[in-house]
Design a protein around this motif. Structure first.
Motif, PDB file in Angstrom:
ATOM      1  N   ILE A 112      -3.757  16.152 -15.469  1.00 48.02           N
ATOM      2  CA  ILE A 112      -3.912  14.768 -15.022  1.00 48.02           C
ATOM      3  C   ILE A 112      -2.983  14.588 -13.825  1.00 48.02           C
ATOM      4  O   ILE A 112      -1.783  14.888 -13.912  1.00 48.02           O
ATOM      5  CB  ILE A 112      -3.546  13.769 -16.128  1.00 48.02           C
ATOM      6  CG1 ILE A 112      -4.476  13.946 -17.329  1.00 48.02           C
ATOM      7  CG2 ILE A 112      -3.626  12.331 -15.608  1.00 48.02           C
ATOM      8  CD1 ILE A 112      -4.061  13.150 -18.547  1.00 48.02           C
ATOM      9  N   ARG A 113      -3.508  14.104 -12.723  1.00 45.53           N
ATOM     10  CA  ARG A 113      -2.738  14.013 -11.479  1.00 45.53           C
ATOM     11  C   ARG A 113      -2.142  12.627 -11.260  1.00 45.53           C
ATOM     12  O   ARG A 113      -2.787  11.619 -11.530  1.00 45.53           O
ATOM     13  CB  ARG A 113      -3.626  14.385 -10.291  1.00 45.53           C
ATOM     14  CG  ARG A 113      -4.204  15.789 -10.364  1.00 45.53           C
ATOM     15  CD  ARG A 113      -5.175  16.051  -9.236  1.00 45.53           C
ATOM     16  NE  ARG A 113      -5.791  17.373  -9.329  1.00 45.53           N
ATOM     17  CZ  ARG A 113      -6.703  17.830  -8.482  1.00 45.53           C
ATOM     18  NH1 ARG A 113      -7.123  17.050  -7.474  1.00 45.53           N
ATOM     19  NH2 ARG A 113      -7.206  19.047  -8.644  1.00 45.53           N
ATOM     20  N   PHE A 114      -0.910  12.622 -10.756  1.00 48.05           N
ATOM     21  CA  PHE A 114      -0.227  11.393 -10.348  1.00 48.05           C
ATOM     22  C   PHE A 114       0.191  11.587  -8.893  1.00 48.05           C
ATOM     23  O   PHE A 114       1.017  12.459  -8.601  1.00 48.05           O
ATOM     24  CB  PHE A 114       1.014  11.141 -11.211  1.00 48.05           C
ATOM     25  CG  PHE A 114       0.728  10.925 -12.664  1.00 48.05           C
ATOM     26  CD1 PHE A 114       0.699   9.648 -13.208  1.00 48.05           C
ATOM     27  CD2 PHE A 114       0.496  12.005 -13.509  1.00 48.05           C
ATOM     28  CE1 PHE A 114       0.451   9.450 -14.561  1.00 48.05           C
ATOM     29  CE2 PHE A 114       0.243  11.819 -14.853  1.00 48.05           C
ATOM     30  CZ  PHE A 114       0.219  10.537 -15.383  1.00 48.05           C
ATOM     31  N   GLN A 115      -0.380  10.774  -8.005  1.00 47.86           N
ATOM     32  CA  GLN A 115      -0.102  10.950  -6.583  1.00 47.86           C
ATOM     33  C   GLN A 115       0.209   9.618  -5.903  1.00 47.86           C
ATOM     34  O   GLN A 115      -0.057   8.543  -6.453  1.00 47.86           O
ATOM     35  CB  GLN A 115      -1.293  11.650  -5.908  1.00 47.86           C
ATOM     36  CG  GLN A 115      -1.522  13.060  -6.430  1.00 47.86           C
ATOM     37  CD  GLN A 115      -2.752  13.718  -5.845  1.00 47.86           C
ATOM     38  OE1 GLN A 115      -3.834  13.149  -5.821  1.00 47.86           O
ATOM     39  NE2 GLN A 115      -2.590  14.941  -5.355  1.00 47.86           N
ATOM     40  N   GLU A 117      -0.142   6.498  -3.711  1.00 53.05           N
ATOM     41  CA  GLU A 117      -1.237   5.650  -3.256  1.00 53.05           C
ATOM     42  C   GLU A 117      -0.640   4.412  -2.598  1.00 53.05           C
ATOM     43  O   GLU A 117       0.566   4.175  -2.670  1.00 53.05           O
ATOM     44  CB  GLU A 117      -2.120   5.232  -4.449  1.00 53.05           C
ATOM     45  CG  GLU A 117      -2.730   6.392  -5.219  1.00 53.05           C
ATOM     46  CD  GLU A 117      -3.419   5.942  -6.498  1.00 53.05           C
ATOM     47  OE1 GLU A 117      -3.379   4.720  -6.788  1.00 53.05           O
ATOM     48  OE2 GLU A 117      -3.973   6.793  -7.201  1.00 53.05           O
ATOM     49  N   GLU A 118      -1.492   3.621  -1.975  1.00 51.15           N
ATOM     50  CA  GLU A 118      -1.032   2.358  -1.395  1.00 51.15           C
ATOM     51  C   GLU A 118      -0.899   1.336  -2.501  1.00 51.15           C
ATOM     52  O   GLU A 118      -1.623   0.352  -2.579  1.00 51.15           O
ATOM     53  CB  GLU A 118      -2.003   1.902  -0.299  1.00 51.15           C
ATOM     54  CG  GLU A 118      -2.035   2.822   0.907  1.00 51.15           C
ATOM     55  CD  GLU A 118      -0.665   3.017   1.529  1.00 51.15           C
ATOM     56  OE1 GLU A 118       0.078   2.026   1.650  1.00 51.15           O
ATOM     57  OE2 GLU A 118      -0.338   4.158   1.902  1.00 51.15           O
ATOM     58  N   ASN A 119       0.054   1.605  -3.382  1.00 45.12           N
ATOM     59  CA  ASN A 119       0.256   0.804  -4.584  1.00 45.12           C
ATOM     60  C   ASN A 119       1.745   0.877  -4.923  1.00 45.12           C
ATOM     61  O   ASN A 119       2.291   1.971  -5.052  1.00 45.12           O
ATOM     62  CB  ASN A 119      -0.602   1.383  -5.719  1.00 45.12           C
ATOM     63  CG  ASN A 119      -0.441   0.625  -7.028  1.00 45.12           C
ATOM     64  OD1 ASN A 119       0.560  -0.037  -7.276  1.00 45.12           O
ATOM     65  ND2 ASN A 119      -1.443   0.729  -7.889  1.00 45.12           N
ATOM     66  N   PRO A 120       2.434  -0.253  -5.071  1.00 43.95           N
ATOM     67  CA  PRO A 120       3.887  -0.228  -5.298  1.00 43.95           C
ATOM     68  C   PRO A 120       4.313   0.396  -6.619  1.00 43.95           C
ATOM     69  O   PRO A 120       5.490   0.717  -6.799  1.00 43.95           O
ATOM     70  CB  PRO A 120       4.273  -1.715  -5.254  1.00 43.95           C
ATOM     71  CG  PRO A 120       3.018  -2.449  -5.557  1.00 43.95           C
ATOM     72  CD  PRO A 120       1.914  -1.627  -4.978  1.00 43.95           C
ATOM     73  N   THR A 121       3.369   0.592  -7.549  1.00 46.10           N
ATOM     74  CA  THR A 121       3.722   1.208  -8.829  1.00 46.10           C
ATOM     75  C   THR A 121       3.242   2.660  -8.921  1.00 46.10           C
ATOM     76  O   THR A 121       3.259   3.257  -9.998  1.00 46.10           O
ATOM     77  CB  THR A 121       3.140   0.411 -10.013  1.00 46.10           C
ATOM     78  OG1 THR A 121       1.711   0.396  -9.922  1.00 46.10           O
ATOM     79  CG2 THR A 121       3.674  -1.011 -10.021  1.00 46.10           C
ATOM     80  N   SER A 122       2.822   3.231  -7.768  1.00 50.68           N
ATOM     81  CA  SER A 122       2.429   4.643  -7.758  1.00 50.68           C
ATOM     82  C   SER A 122       3.619   5.494  -7.341  1.00 50.68           C
ATOM     83  O   SER A 122       4.675   4.985  -6.944  1.00 50.68           O
ATOM     84  CB  SER A 122       1.253   4.872  -6.803  1.00 50.68           C
ATOM     85  OG  SER A 122       1.676   4.817  -5.452  1.00 50.68           O
ATOM     86  N   LEU A 123       3.470   6.785  -7.420  1.00 50.30           N
ATOM     87  CA  LEU A 123       4.491   7.738  -6.992  1.00 50.30           C
ATOM     88  C   LEU A 123       4.877   7.467  -5.546  1.00 50.30           C
ATOM     89  O   LEU A 123       4.018   7.249  -4.698  1.00 50.30           O
ATOM     90  CB  LEU A 123       3.935   9.161  -7.147  1.00 50.30           C
ATOM     91  CG  LEU A 123       4.844  10.326  -6.816  1.00 50.30           C
ATOM     92  CD1 LEU A 123       6.002  10.419  -7.796  1.00 50.30           C
ATOM     93  CD2 LEU A 123       4.033  11.623  -6.819  1.00 50.30           C
ATOM     94  N   SER A 124       6.187   7.486  -5.256  1.00 48.76           N
ATOM     95  CA  SER A 124       6.639   7.102  -3.915  1.00 48.76           C
ATOM     96  C   SER A 124       6.325   8.145  -2.855  1.00 48.76           C
ATOM     97  O   SER A 124       6.144   7.808  -1.684  1.00 48.76           O
ATOM     98  CB  SER A 124       8.148   6.832  -3.926  1.00 48.76           C
ATOM     99  OG  SER A 124       8.875   7.995  -4.264  1.00 48.76           O
ATOM    100  N   ASN A 125       6.263   9.426  -3.258  1.00 51.05           N
ATOM    101  CA  ASN A 125       6.025  10.498  -2.286  1.00 51.05           C
ATOM    102  C   ASN A 125       5.476  11.703  -3.047  1.00 51.05           C
ATOM    103  O   ASN A 125       5.847  11.941  -4.192  1.00 51.05           O
ATOM    104  CB  ASN A 125       7.327  10.861  -1.572  1.00 51.05           C
ATOM    105  CG  ASN A 125       7.149  11.910  -0.492  1.00 51.05           C
ATOM    106  OD1 ASN A 125       7.191  13.093  -0.774  1.00 51.05           O
ATOM    107  ND2 ASN A 125       6.949  11.471   0.738  1.00 51.05           N
TER     108      ASN A 125
END
Length: 199
Positions: A112-115, A117-125
């Motif tokens: 399952i991938r976490f990358q 996104e243009e979303n403040p609660t997504s991975l920062s980098n």
């Protein structure tokens, strides 16, 4: 560099070397090793640079490889593995050099991938040099754009940067000492954080 893995046996005072052998499908996928994690199930997880994730069975000595497939979103997100972590529930987390984090499902052998996104609660980098456990069941994620705290239940990230007092947004690693203080390695030195006092 580029010479595989050496396994030291303290009982016999000898080394066993694991390397990539093009003629042997049961060898390492590549010799540039960036991360190693001993699992609780007699498995050793090996992160290679450019050749994905290998798992070494310490009993049978067998090696299995997991590679990125552009046509399959359930494969690892990149072959450049940067960091590895086994959490309190025996889940394996894989940080990559250029494509975020992966949660490996051991039962289905899928990711399952976490990358970012243009979303403040997504991975920062998407570059993740280090992963570490944090209470209560959270994951600390060191990135090149801040220190992230992942809640696996909500799958949301809370991001800490220079605005929160860090000396830099480029975070290399985080370690917790026996007193519960966090030592944060950055490209601008080391920062000590006290969670009790929030300082």
């Amino acid at each position: 560099w580029a010479d595989g893995i050496s396994i030291f046996n303290p009982k016999t005072n000898t080394f066993t070397n694991l390397k990539h052998d093009p003629a042997n499908p049961n060898s390492l996928s590549g010799n540039n090793i960036y991360a190693v994690k001993h699992g609780r199930d007699n498995k050793t997880w090996i992160g290679t640079y450019d050749f994905g994730l290998d798992v070494y069975d310490r009993k049978t000595k067998a090696i299995k490889a997991f590679r990125f497939d552009v046509n399959n979103p359930k494969t690892i997100s990149s072959d450049r593995v940067y960091s590895l972590l086994e959490d309190s529930k025996d889940n394996l987390w894989v940080g990559t050099y250029d494509a975020g984090i992966n949660l490996f499902d051991k039962s289905t052998e899928t990711f399952i991938r976490f990358q970012h996104e243009e979303n403040p609660t997504s991975l920062s980098n998407n570059s993740v040099p280090d992963l570490s456990n944090a209470p209560p069941g959270h994951i600390r994620v060191s990135t090149l754009a801040g220190l992230d705290l992942l809640d696996p239940k909500t799958r949301q990230f809370k991001i800490f940067t220079k605005k929160d007092g860090l000396p830099s947004d480029i975070i290399y690693a985080v370690r917790e000492d026996k007193h519960g203080k966090l030592w944060i390695s950055t490209n601008s030195g080391i920062s000590k954080y006290d969670p009790d006092n929030n300082t």
